[in-house]
Design a protein around this motif. Structure first.
Motif, PDB file in Angstrom:
ATOM      1  N   ILE A 162       0.840  -1.200   0.000  1.00 40.32           N
ATOM      2  CA  ILE A 162       0.000   0.000   0.000  1.00 40.32           C
ATOM      3  C   ILE A 162       0.876   1.252   0.000  1.00 40.32           C
ATOM      4  O   ILE A 162       0.603   2.229  -0.716  1.00 40.32           O
ATOM      5  CB  ILE A 162      -0.960  -0.011   1.205  1.00 40.32           C
ATOM      6  N   PHE A 163       1.942   1.256   0.804  1.00 40.59           N
ATOM      7  CA  PHE A 163       2.875   2.386   0.795  1.00 40.59           C
ATOM      8  C   PHE A 163       3.402   2.629  -0.622  1.00 40.59           C
ATOM      9  O   PHE A 163       3.444   3.765  -1.102  1.00 40.59           O
ATOM     10  CB  PHE A 163       4.069   2.107   1.717  1.00 40.59           C
ATOM     11  N   LYS A 164       3.831   1.560  -1.286  1.00 41.73           N
ATOM     12  CA  LYS A 164       4.386   1.686  -2.631  1.00 41.73           C
ATOM     13  C   LYS A 164       3.336   2.206  -3.613  1.00 41.73           C
ATOM     14  O   LYS A 164       3.638   3.044  -4.475  1.00 41.73           O
ATOM     15  CB  LYS A 164       4.931   0.333  -3.107  1.00 41.73           C
ATOM     16  N   PHE A 165       2.111   1.712  -3.476  1.00 43.37           N
ATOM     17  CA  PHE A 165       1.037   2.160  -4.367  1.00 43.37           C
ATOM     18  C   PHE A 165       0.801   3.662  -4.211  1.00 43.37           C
ATOM     19  O   PHE A 165       0.645   4.387  -5.202  1.00 43.37           O
ATOM     20  CB  PHE A 165      -0.249   1.387  -4.052  1.00 43.37           C
ATOM     21  N   LEU A 166       0.785   4.134  -2.970  1.00 37.29           N
ATOM     22  CA  LEU A 166       0.561   5.557  -2.719  1.00 37.29           C
ATOM     23  C   LEU A 166       1.684   6.405  -3.293  1.00 37.29           C
ATOM     24  O   LEU A 166       1.446   7.497  -3.819  1.00 37.29           O
ATOM     25  CB  LEU A 166       0.420   5.814  -1.219  1.00 37.29           C
ATOM     26  N   LEU A 167       2.899   5.899  -3.214  1.00 32.89           N
ATOM     27  CA  LEU A 167       4.033   6.650  -3.752  1.00 32.89           C
ATOM     28  C   LEU A 167       4.007   6.658  -5.280  1.00 32.89           C
ATOM     29  O   LEU A 167       4.255   7.698  -5.909  1.00 32.89           O
ATOM     30  CB  LEU A 167       5.338   6.029  -3.246  1.00 32.89           C
ATOM     31  N   GLU A 168       3.681   5.529  -5.868  1.00 36.98           N
ATOM     32  CA  GLU A 168       3.625   5.439  -7.331  1.00 36.98           C
ATOM     33  C   GLU A 168       2.544   6.337  -7.923  1.00 36.98           C
ATOM     34  O   GLU A 168       2.675   6.802  -9.065  1.00 36.98           O
ATOM     35  CB  GLU A 168       3.360   3.988  -7.750  1.00 36.98           C
TER      36      GLU A 168
END
Length: 584
Positions: free
Chosen positions: A239-245
């Motif tokens: 989820i962290f990665k998705f938000l950053l992407e």
């Protein structure tokens, strides 16, 4: 049927996730209106607006912060609209719903536990004018009696609940509350989550779809209400990665998470180091560092690991960290709490929240209130007033410490001044805040609100009474803090001002010289001299300081210039080595 869902939020910027879940779950069969108010509005104004809706059924979402005002609103509403059916739901009426209905005859139904399915089934039965005995999770009146049906099992497949954000009407400039899971893996005895089942998750596809919708809508803040967001590390990282992407480059947006810091893996910590500044903020519940206390409240925290993680997260200075302590827990007396305070304060969190134990209905600590000799408020928020370990007098001292911590420590507008005082005159941060709280109480400053400027004056007054030495150096540091937080350089009389001959023309000449800007302020090199003049307020004051320290003794010069060096170096304004060479 005309159906209205409503609640009283604690602030205008808050919004109700629960109401949107229920409306979404029922929308295929029922048209439901939604209205939100705050506990700060007058009850008669709320009643008047609700009355104008002329709804047949009104559902209220009830929490610890709004239950008293909600019951007041319902009593008034039933006087002017006696035929309306009133349904209550939420954590504050779920533990003892029969008792709540006995004490409040204006309530027709209570939905206890998770409400989506129960509420919809109730609407169906009301529409068809049928019996309610088969609706699990419902309490209702029948022939003068109050009937409590069997409880409803929790919803295992959370994806059957439609998105609460199919539309974002009414959410402009509001905090958006968001769930990626329900339940909690822990059993903390002060928390109602300990009474729930193990953690259940919305699917990652569902979570990503909803988050993307909010990102595209350019909302200001999304606050995850998951009790432990990172209980599943791989899922949290995805989820962290998705938000950053999917970060919107043209919009300032923030995501808030409640995490358990000692669970974070090195992989997650390494990833978080590259998150843009301000995009994420973490709330970390420490509650206490007393091992006996943690054991009694059934909270498993590895403080050594937590400290290491907090320091690692703090290093890049990109994520705001909010650490919590709770005063009044079992086995923690005043001295023990002092140690907990110092342990957490020394981690330098962005915010240290000092809270006070609340004995929530159904919580483990409330059930053992006699054993721990708790004295607490009968009405919400059920806050503890004294315990076996803490007297009411000591609670009051901690309350005053909380106020000065919030006013001075958590505001970050006095950072250099507080650091100077604590490091030079006190053994521990708690000792300083204890003295500051005594001063605050003696002067009666807790009785009213204060202007920004006066807070610096009071801190100077405190210093003169409690510290006394090195008044000159403290005056300069206090001045520095004051100007760091002022857009215009306008020193009040109580902060000494040093006049520099022909300062304005020297300053103007300095910023009009491209070589000076490239050398000392390279990050401003693309701006016009006029814009630089508007931006560079502290830099002008830095020259003032540089001139002043020529007349100070060597130790004072070193202390003051180190503070200034650290600030300018941290902000990347110009190189430490060149700092003292600036000549206007």
């Amino acid at each position: 049927m005309d159906i209205l869902l409503t609640t009283l939020n604690s602030k205008y910027i808050h919004s109700s996730l629960a109401l949107r879940y229920i409306r979404g779950y029922c929308k295929d069969q029922f048209n439901i209106n939604l209205l939100e108010y705050t506990i700060n509005q007058h009850s008669d104004d709320i009643v008047a607006e609700i009355y104008r809706q002329q709804a047949d059924i009104i559902g209220f979402s009830c929490y610890i912060w709004n239950i008293e005002k909600t019951l007041e609103v319902i009593k008034l509403l039933k006087k002017v609209q006696p035929e309306v059916k009133v349904i209550l739901g939420g954590p504050e009426v779920s533990y003892d719903p029969v008792q709540v209905m006995k004490e409040n005859p204006e309530i027709d139904y209570i939905v206890y536990g998770e409400g989506e399915i129960t509420f919809k089934e109730l609407l169906v039965q009301l529409e068809n004018k049928e019996e309610f005995k088969e609706i699990k999770g419902l309490v209702y009146r029948k022939e003068g009696s109050i009937i409590k049906n069997k409880s409803r099992a929790v919803i295992e497949d959370l994806d059957i609940i439609p998105s609460p954000y199919s539309d974002l009407e009414g959410l402009d400039n509001k905090i958006i509350y968001f769930e990626s899971n329900r339940g909690c893996p822990y059993n903390c005895q002060y928390c109602l989550s300990s009474t729930l089942s193990s953690v259940r998750y919305f699917s990652l596809d569902r979570v990503k779809e909803d988050l993307l919708k909010l990102i595209k809508a350019k909302v200001r803040q999304v606050k995850f209400v998951d009790r432990t967001f990172n209980c599943n590390q791989n899922r949290a990282l995805e989820i962290f990665k998705f938000l950053l992407e999917n970060k919107a480059e043209d919009h300032e947006m923030n995501f808030h998470f409640e995490i358990t810091a000692d669970l974070l893996t090195d992989e997650v910590i390494e990833f978080l180091a590259d998150v843009p500044k301000g995009y994420f903020q973490f709330e970390i519940g420490v509650q206490s560092t007393n091992k006996d206390t943690l054991e009694v409240i059934d909270r498993r925290v590895n403080f050594k690991r937590l400290s290491k993680v907090v320091k690692s997260l703090s290093q890049p200075e990109n994520i705001h960290l909010h650490l919590d302590l709770i005063a009044g827990l079992p086995k923690e007396d005043y001295q023990s709490f002092k140690q907990s305070f110092n342990d957490v304060y020394n981690l330098n969190p962005g915010r240290l929240q000092l809270g006070f134990l609340k004995l929530l209905k159904g919580s483990g600590l409330r059930n053992k209130a006699v054993e721990y000799e708790f004295v607490w408020m009968d009405n919400p928020p059920y806050e503890v007033l004294a315990s076996k370990e803490l007297s009411y007098k000591e609670i009051l001292k901690l309350k005053m410490i909380e106020e000065v911590l919030e006013t001075y420590g958590n505001s970050h507008k006095f950072q250099n001044s507080l650091e100077f005082v604590i490091s030079n005159f006190y053994d521990t941060p708690f000792d300083f805040y204890e003295d500051l709280a005594s001063f605050w109480e003696e002067k009666g400053y807790y009785r009213y609100a204060h202007k920004f400027q006066n807070l610096y004056k009071y801190l100077q007054e405190f210093y003169r009474e409690y510290c006394k030495d090195s008044l000159d150096i403290f005056g300069e540091i206090l001045k520095f803090d004051f100007l760091l937080n002022k857009r215009k350089i306008d020193l009040p009389k109580f902060l000494s001002k040093y006049e520099i001959e022909d300062y304005k023309s020297k300053f103007k000449s300095f910023i009009n010289d491209d070589n000076n800007i490239k050398k000392y302020l390279p990050n401003l090199s693309e701006y016009s001299s006029r814009r630089i003049q508007r931006k560079v307020q502290v830099e002008g004051f830095a020259y003032d300081i540089v001139e002043v320290i020529k007349d100070m003794d060597k130790d004072h010069k070193k202390k003051l210039t180190n503070i200034l060096f650290d600030y300018y170096d941290k902000e990347g304004l110009f190189d430490k080595a060149n700092f003292a060479k600036i000549k206007l």
